[in-house]
Design an enzyme around this catalytic site. Structure first.
Site, PDB file in Angstrom:
ATOM      1  N   LYS A   1       1.336  41.677  53.616  1.00 46.91           N
ATOM      2  CA  LYS A   1       2.199  40.807  53.703  1.00 46.91           C
ATOM      3  C   LYS A   1       3.337  41.252  54.867  1.00 46.91           C
ATOM      4  CE  LYS A   1       5.450  42.753  50.269  1.00 46.91           C
ATOM      5  NZ  LYS A   1       6.386  43.382  51.283  1.00 46.91           N
ATOM      6  N   THR A   2       3.596  42.351  55.170  1.00 50.92           N
ATOM      7  CA  THR A   2       4.602  42.850  56.103  1.00 50.92           C
ATOM      8  C   THR A   2       4.238  42.132  57.471  1.00 50.92           C
ATOM      9  OG1 THR A   2       5.298  44.574  54.873  1.00 50.92           O
ATOM     10  CG2 THR A   2       6.012  44.874  57.229  1.00 50.92           C
TER      11      THR A   2
ATOM     12  N   ASP B   1      11.392  38.178  52.055  1.00 52.88           N
ATOM     13  CA  ASP B   1      10.495  38.894  51.585  1.00 52.88           C
ATOM     14  C   ASP B   1      10.706  39.328  49.842  1.00 52.88           C
ATOM     15  OD1 ASP B   1       8.316  40.728  51.656  1.00 52.88           O
ATOM     16  OD2 ASP B   1       9.373  42.520  52.498  1.00 52.88           O
ATOM     17  N   GLU B   2       9.469  39.661  49.283  1.00 54.71           N
ATOM     18  CA  GLU B   2       9.588  40.028  47.854  1.00 54.71           C
ATOM     19  C   GLU B   2      10.400  39.229  47.047  1.00 54.71           C
ATOM     20  OE1 GLU B   2       7.657  42.486  46.956  1.00 54.71           O
ATOM     21  OE2 GLU B   2       7.788  44.090  48.303  1.00 54.71           O
TER      22      GLU B   2
ATOM     23  N   GLN C   1       3.555  41.446  40.522  1.00 50.29           N
ATOM     24  CA  GLN C   1       4.503  42.628  40.981  1.00 50.29           C
ATOM     25  C   GLN C   1       6.037  42.291  40.639  1.00 50.29           C
ATOM     26  OE1 GLN C   1       2.643  44.940  44.281  1.00 50.29           O
ATOM     27  NE2 GLN C   1       1.950  42.845  45.162  1.00 50.29           N
TER      28      GLN C   1
ATOM     29  N   ARG D   1      -1.684  51.003  43.553  1.00 58.76           N
ATOM     30  CA  ARG D   1      -1.366  51.799  44.426  1.00 58.76           C
ATOM     31  C   ARG D   1      -2.352  53.025  44.980  1.00 58.76           C
ATOM     32  NH1 ARG D   1       1.906  49.085  46.304  1.00 58.76           N
ATOM     33  NH2 ARG D   1       1.213  47.630  44.551  1.00 58.76           N
TER      34      ARG D   1
END
Length: 741
Positions: A32-33, A219-220, A250, A609
């Protein structure tokens, strides 16, 4: 560099999406970044949007720095004119630029108070209303209530007008804001609230900022609260260019005010939006993703998607069911050592847990096997203040000539003995021992009679504790120490008191385990009659010796599941997968389905993770409050598909047979088989569902957290407040339903 180079089809769709409102549902590890950075580059290079017309909002300063660095490298353009930063940084900048619109008496040179300064003001407000000792209104609880009000854009007057407002909170909120204004200051929540209220009050100002920032990227987005949501909506309007990235699966910060509804309802807020899913995961092996996908599918409040990977199936997810928490920690550390032999290097392994206090057992095993480790996003167990304070007390009880220990504890908790008075006592002691002068403080010049009286009281307290500590077992020593000194009550009043008390409980567990093993330890010591206190301190001094544990070369990372978000490791261990830990007891006892779903999302975040290997561990019994209590494997483990799992070593206790009722008592691990009571009348006909409340003749009221089977053959997992989680069969258990589905 080509903007679309190296991107998959869905990532390219996101980067080149048409103007308007765009929601990118970006699964874990889906890049996503990179998509955000390239979207900005695309706007600048392909659509010729001036950089100063773009605002990009992140949640952490680290994420903002990373975005700036990657954008500068990718485009080669100066980015100093762009607004890239956290919500708080951008609103602070907005308020200073437009200070003339701030409500009087605030000015653009306002200060920003941190949490410590905010606590100081609240303590003054509590003292002014004689509430300093009222446990119903601690600084933490009051600030939390005020923060919640500000996140809902409620000023003190608006909050006080609510029909369900707490009158005391309303008064404290009013006084707190008055103190801030008198000091020309804002707290972090004010930065958001005042910015939103200012834009709502000043339509011309809002129009100017909408014109200035033609593209807003967030973002987020799943972590936004109501105030942040309103800020974005104001700046974007109904038809602006809004590009948000997030993942409902998330969303793990509801306790901090995050509202998952903001991302779930995006298409309702913007009916003509474009929605794109990023489901290809570049981090994990497919077996890990299959297990995580199956887990999260049990949540109802989500946007359906299945992560997939081109990296191959990889190893199956390893489950391990340990006999107790010590065995669990031993298994993890033993496995870490084996991984080192397989070629995994420093920093490749991480252990995730639900609460900070779970780190203690792991830290002890790391020291035992000389494994360098670090605690990420938290403090090492033996470095925590409450542990050091307790050990200082014990050191002084064992050795009254330990002046350094006495210097730490003389006014901890507060006893009205100030540093100036203590310095006078220290000066008077000279070559003598401080503890001798403590019994006769009148010898020190300049001490008031009141201070001398307090010192006499401290001396009596320490002497009583010493007399007790020289003969008692260690868990009783700790219990008496914390209660008689008032240390436990002091922690209960702190804003993070619950977490600090959990640390004391874990230290108590350490003492209880020591008491169990003391006979063996004493036999090995070679002394005729070793004192438990001195032997215990000897063990603790070894445990707290940090000389050989450099974080720079740490092989193992320990952290909470919340702290792990945004990180990745080749090998992940998630420990404590038991009902009451993960999911947390609060989620099991709460009727709100969202609590259990958030716990499931937290487990999902931890699982995703892992890059190469994932281990999930649970223990059949665990030390709690100094005694072993039986535990049940987490209900989440039952939601994982068998084809993704390696269950070698995973042998939980067998489920109770139909003609037995298994009850796990508080202090005994072995199940106790109860006589079979008469069956319920066949016509009982009550249906039981997840979330129903039932009453048990022995355990009282509880909440149903899992149901298997049907009719009178149903097997229930029920969480009873103060009693733990029990497995019960509806046909035979002395229970009745007290709430409807």
């Amino acid at each position: 560099m080509d903007i679309l180079s190296g991107l998959n089809e869905q990532q390219q769709r996101a980067v080149t999406a048409p103007n308007g409102q765009v929601l990118v549902v970006a699964g874990a590890g889906s890049g996503k970044t990179s998509v955000l950075v390239r979207r900005i580059a695309y706007l600048i290079e392909k659509q010729k949007v001036p950089p100063m017309r773009i605002m990009a909002v992140t949640f952490t300063n680290k994420a903002a720095r990373e975005m700036k660095e990657r954008l500068a490298q990718f485009t080669g353009l100066p980015i100093r004119y762009m607004w890239i930063g956290t919500f708080h940084a951008l609103t602070a900048r907005l308020l200073r630029l437009e200070g003339q619109y701030l409500p009087s008496p605030l000015t653009a040179s306002f200060n920003i108070y941190d949490d410590g300064e905010s606590r100081g003001i609240i303590k003054k407000c509590l003292a002014a209303h004689n509430l300093s000792d009222d446990k119903s209104f601690t600084p933490y609880s009051v600030l939390s209530a005020i923060s919640m009000a500000k996140n809902r854009l409620q000023t003190p007057a608006a909050y006080a007008a609510l029909p369900d407002a707490n009158d005391t909170i309303a008064v404290l909120y009013r006084d707190y804001q008055r103190h801030l204004r008198e000091n020309n200051a804002l707290d972090f929540d004010d930065l958001l609230m005042e910015a939103v209220l200012m834009l709502k009050r000043e339509p011309q100002l809002l129009a100017a900022y909408r014109e200035r920032y033609q593209h807003i990227l967030v973002d987020e987005y799943q972590d936004t609260n109501h105030c942040q949501y309103q800020l974005v909506r104001l700046l974007c309007g109904d038809n602006g260019n809004l590009f948000v990235v997030g993942d409902p699966d998330q969303s793990i910060y509801r306790w901090r005010g995050a509202d998952i509804g903001n991302i779930m309802d995006f298409s309702r807020d913007y009916p003509h939006c474009t929605e794109i899913q990023l489901a290809e995961n570049y981090r994990s092996r497919q077996n890990i993703l299959d297990a995580a996908n199956a887990l999260i599918m049990h949540n109802k409040n989500r946007k359906p998607k299945e992560l997939f990977s081109a990296r191959g199936a990889g190893r199956k997810v390893r489950l391990h069911y340990a006999s107790d928490d010590r065995d669990e920690a031993f298994f993890i550390i033993d496995r870490v050592l084996r991984l080192a032999e397989e070629g995994f290097g420093p920093g490749d392994c991480a252990v995730l847990y639900r609460t900070h206090s779970q780190s203690r057992m792991l830290e002890d095993q790391c020291r035992r096997f000389n494994i360098p480790y670090r605690v990420y996003g938290g403090m090492k167990f033996y470095e925590r203040k409450e542990v050091k304070d307790t050990l200082a007390y014990l050191r002084f009880l064992a050795n009254p000539r330990d002046t350094e220990a006495l210097n730490r504890i003389y006014n901890e908790p507060k006893r009205g003995i100030g540093k100036a008075s203590w310095d006078k006592l220290t000066a008077a002691a000279g070559e003598s021992s401080m503890h001798e002068l403590l019994a006769a403080p009148e010898k020190a010049e300049g001490l008031s009679a009141a201070t001398a009286q307090r010192l006499h009281g401290l001396n009596r307290l320490l002497q009583e504790l010493r007399d007790f500590a020289l003969t008692a077992n260690m868990k009783d020593v700790l219990k008496k120490l914390w209660l008689d000194t008032g240390y436990q009550n002091m922690l209960a009043l702190l804003e993070d008191g619950k977490e600090r008390l959990e640390v004391l409980e874990e230290l108590y567990n350490t003492a209880a385990a020591f008491d169990e093993d003391f006979a063996d330890i004493a036999a090995m010591s070679g002394e005729e009659q070793p004192q438990p206190l001195t032997v215990f301190l000897g063990q603790m001094s070894l445990a707290t010796d940090m000389d050989d544990y450099s974080e720079e070369n740490a092989f193992l990372t320990l952290m909470t599941l919340h702290a792990a978000k945004g990180l990745e490791f080749p090998v992940i261990f998630i420990c404590g997968l038991e009902d009451g830990i993960l999911p947390h007891q609060r989620a099991l006892l709460n009727f709100h389905e969202g609590d259990l779903e958030e716990e499931r999302r937290l487990c999902y975040v931890g699982m995703t993770r892992a890059q190469e290997k994932l281990y999930l561990t649970a223990a059949a019994r665990r030390l709690r409050r100094g005694n072993y209590e039986g535990s049940r494997a987490s209900l989440f483990l039952a939601e994982l598909p068998s084809h993704t799992l390696d269950k070698s070593g995973f042998v939980p206790p067998s489920r109770p047979q139909q003609q037995q009722q298994t009850v796990y008592t508080d202090n005994v691990f072995s199940p106790r088989v109860m006589p079979v009571p008469a069956a319920k009348p066949a016509g009982d006909g009550q249906l039981i569902r997840l979330g129903d409340r039932i009453n048990h003749s022995t355990f009282g009221d509880g909440v149903v957290v899992t149901v298997s089977g049907s009719g009178e053959d149903m097997m229930l997992t029920v969480a009873f407040p103060g009693q733990g989680v029990k497995q019960l069969m509806w046909r035979y258990a002395p229970i009745k339903k007290i709430s409807k589905s």
